[in-house]
Design a protein around this motif. Structure first.
Motif, PDB file in Angstrom:
ATOM      1  N   PHE A 183       0.845  -1.199   0.000  1.00 43.09           N
ATOM      2  CA  PHE A 183       0.000   0.000   0.000  1.00 43.09           C
ATOM      3  C   PHE A 183       0.875   1.242   0.000  1.00 43.09           C
ATOM      4  CE2 PHE A 183      -3.668  -2.161   2.560  1.00 43.09           C
ATOM      5  CZ  PHE A 183      -3.946  -2.956   1.451  1.00 43.09           C
ATOM      6  N   SER A 184       0.668   2.098  -0.986  1.00 44.43           N
ATOM      7  CA  SER A 184       1.419   3.348  -0.967  1.00 44.43           C
ATOM      8  C   SER A 184       0.447   4.513  -0.926  1.00 44.43           C
ATOM      9  CB  SER A 184       2.301   3.458  -2.208  1.00 44.43           C
ATOM     10  OG  SER A 184       1.494   3.743  -3.328  1.00 44.43           O
ATOM     11  N   GLY A 185       0.906   5.645  -0.449  1.00 47.29           N
ATOM     12  CA  GLY A 185       0.057   6.837  -0.415  1.00 47.29           C
ATOM     13  C   GLY A 185       0.383   7.713   0.772  1.00 47.29           C
ATOM     14  N   PRO A 186      -0.145   8.941   0.752  1.00 46.46           N
ATOM     15  CA  PRO A 186       0.160   9.892   1.822  1.00 46.46           C
ATOM     16  C   PRO A 186      -0.370   9.419   3.168  1.00 46.46           C
ATOM     17  CG  PRO A 186      -1.569  10.730   0.391  1.00 46.46           C
ATOM     18  CD  PRO A 186      -1.060   9.487  -0.248  1.00 46.46           C
ATOM     19  N   ARG A 187       0.125  10.047   4.232  1.00 48.07           N
ATOM     20  CA  ARG A 187      -0.275   9.592   5.561  1.00 48.07           C
ATOM     21  C   ARG A 187      -1.730   9.942   5.849  1.00 48.07           C
ATOM     22  NH1 ARG A 187       0.835  12.865   9.990  1.00 48.07           N
ATOM     23  NH2 ARG A 187       0.522  15.059   9.496  1.00 48.07           N
ATOM     24  N   GLY A 188      -2.326   9.102   6.674  1.00 48.31           N
ATOM     25  CA  GLY A 188      -3.685   9.388   7.126  1.00 48.31           C
ATOM     26  C   GLY A 188      -4.763   9.213   6.083  1.00 48.31           C
ATOM     27  N   CYS A 189      -4.550   8.324   5.104  1.00 45.84           N
ATOM     28  CA  CYS A 189      -5.584   8.155   4.082  1.00 45.84           C
ATOM     29  C   CYS A 189      -6.164   6.739   4.072  1.00 45.84           C
ATOM     30  CB  CYS A 189      -5.066   8.546   2.707  1.00 45.84           C
ATOM     31  SG  CYS A 189      -3.705   7.540   2.175  1.00 45.84           S
ATOM     32  N   GLY A 190      -5.774   5.913   5.044  1.00 47.46           N
ATOM     33  CA  GLY A 190      -6.463   4.631   5.209  1.00 47.46           C
ATOM     34  C   GLY A 190      -5.642   3.372   5.000  1.00 47.46           C
TER      35      GLY A 190
END
Ligand SMILES: Nc1ncnc2c1ncn2[C@@H]1O[C@H](COP(=O)(O)OP(=O)(O)O)[C@@H](O)[C@H]1O
Ligand SMILES: [Mg+2]
Ligand SMILES: [Zn+2]
Length: 372
Positions: free
Chosen positions: A43-50
């Motif tokens: 899982f990649s992505g900015p912090r706090g997005c689930g």
């Protein structure tokens, strides 16, 4: 304290409750439904997005004892779901690679992984910030991913995908989580506020969402702090309350400066700017907020006031009064002049960093725009 409670209290417990990441949750639910969950997810992505939230729902769904045949959702009631939800499941192993980045940590994990789960069907390993693993640790993890035992599921999460070894990436099913849009965040905050039975104006929610920069966690945490503060307040929480809380009077001040520019009153403009700077505002931040205000004016000049106010995310976060002032100023100056002024301040903004007197570029820009 309350803010902690808020984002723990509302952590989604099903795939359906996770907003904005349907491209991830739909696919994973289908896999689970058909009994083909992957052995390794990335899982990649900015912090706090689930990311962590989704990983925990997966852990429940694959281990749920009551999952309906045609569903990929956990029941949240069986012994396994309850154990995982309460954070007591020893077969759910969460590792924060930011603090456990060494090869010994991963070696321990590799030893542990050989053993069948103690209670659950699957051992689930969640490795957070996995880009922070040392090179040796990452290579040890790779070995594990090359031949994972049937009872293990890995979920690797990262905010920095480009730092993940390609060999690890190719062993995982990859999902990219996205930042949440402003309306999505506002909708979520509205629901939480309703649930807490606290009235918050829409402009206030928009300001919270704006300052959270797409992160649900940051938005919820800020809302929590404000709800605590407003517990005694009888009327609805307004945009002004949020501004005060965030230390933002920029909109008001930007409106003042814009008025002075429109009146070609350079002296008033410069002394207003210096009053603000003396209060301790960061010059570059202040310049940015002024540009943001002028940008609102430009958007308004282009789309027209009728279409602008209603749910236009380009000019979110303004109260009705502020919008009215902006509208008047926009009409008075017109598109050409606004564009001109933006050009002048854009150029000034780039010079702030290198200027021996930080506000000097803004002062020159004010003089220049007053003389147009
Ligand atoms: N997509 C989302 N939908 C609903 N709530 C979310 C979402 N993303 C984050 N949250 C909220 O933020 C909190 C932290 O999210 P988390 O999954 O830990 O983020 P991260 O992507 O950093 O792992 C959750 O408890 C939840 O309240
Ligand atoms: Mg996380
Ligand atoms: Zn269950």
């Amino acid at each position: 304290m309350e803010n902690l409670v808020l984002y723990r209290k509302y952590r989604p417990q099903t795939f359906a409750d996770i907003i904005g990441q349907e491209h991830v949750t739909k696919t994973i639910q289908n896999e689970i439904k058909s009994g083909h969950a992957a052995h390794a997810y990335l899982f990649s992505g900015p912090r706090g997005c689930g990311k962590t939230t989704t990983a925990r729902v997966i852990a429940k769904a694959v281990n749920c004892l009551n999952r309906a045949a045609n569903s990929g959702e956990p029941c949240n009631r069986c012994a396994n779901c309850v154990e995982i939800q309460s954070g007591r499941a020893i077969d759910l192993i969460e590792i924060d690679a930011a603090s456990h980045r060494g090869v010994d940590d991963i070696r321990e994990l590799r030893e542990g992984i050989k053993f069948a789960p103690a209670k659950l069907k699957y051992k689930v390993f969640i490795i957070d910030e996995c880009h922070q693993l040392s090179k040796d640790a990452a290579n040890a993890l790779l070995k594990t991913l090359e031949e994972p035992p049937a009872h293990a599921i890995f979920v690797l999460a990262t905010t920095e995908l480009h730092k993940i070894l390609p060999t690890i990436m190719s062993r995982c099913q990859r999902f990219d989580f996205r930042k949440l849009s402003l309306p999505e965040l506002v909708g979520r905050l509205q629901k939480l506020a309703d649930n807490e039975k606290i009235k918050v104006e829409k402009a206030a929610l928009e300001l919270i969402a704006l300052s959270a920069g797409g992160s649900v966690r940051d938005a919820e945490s800020l809302l929590g702090q404000i709800l605590t503060l407003a517990a005694q307040k009888k009327s609805a929480i307004a945009a002004g309350d949020i501004r005060e809380f965030l230390g933002m009077t920029e909109t008001k001040s930007a409106a003042e400066l814009t008025r002075f520019i429109a009146e070609k009153n350079a002296a008033a403009a410069i002394s207003h700017l210096n009053e603000i700077i003396e209060k301790g505002y960061d010059v570059a931040e202040y310049g940015k907020s002024l540009l943001n205000y002028l940008r609102h004016a430009l958007v308004l000049a282009i789309v027209g006031p009728k279409d602008a106010k209603n749910d236009n995310i380009m000019i979110a976060g303004l109260t009705d009064e502020e919008f009215e002032i902006l509208r008047t100023q926009t009409l008075a100056m017109g598109e050409e002049k606004i564009k001109n002024i933006i050009d002048i301040f854009l150029e000034a903004q780039g010079k702030i960093k290198y200027s021996p007197i930080p506000q000097l570029p803004l002062e020159i820009a004010l003089v220049e725009s007053c003389s147009r």
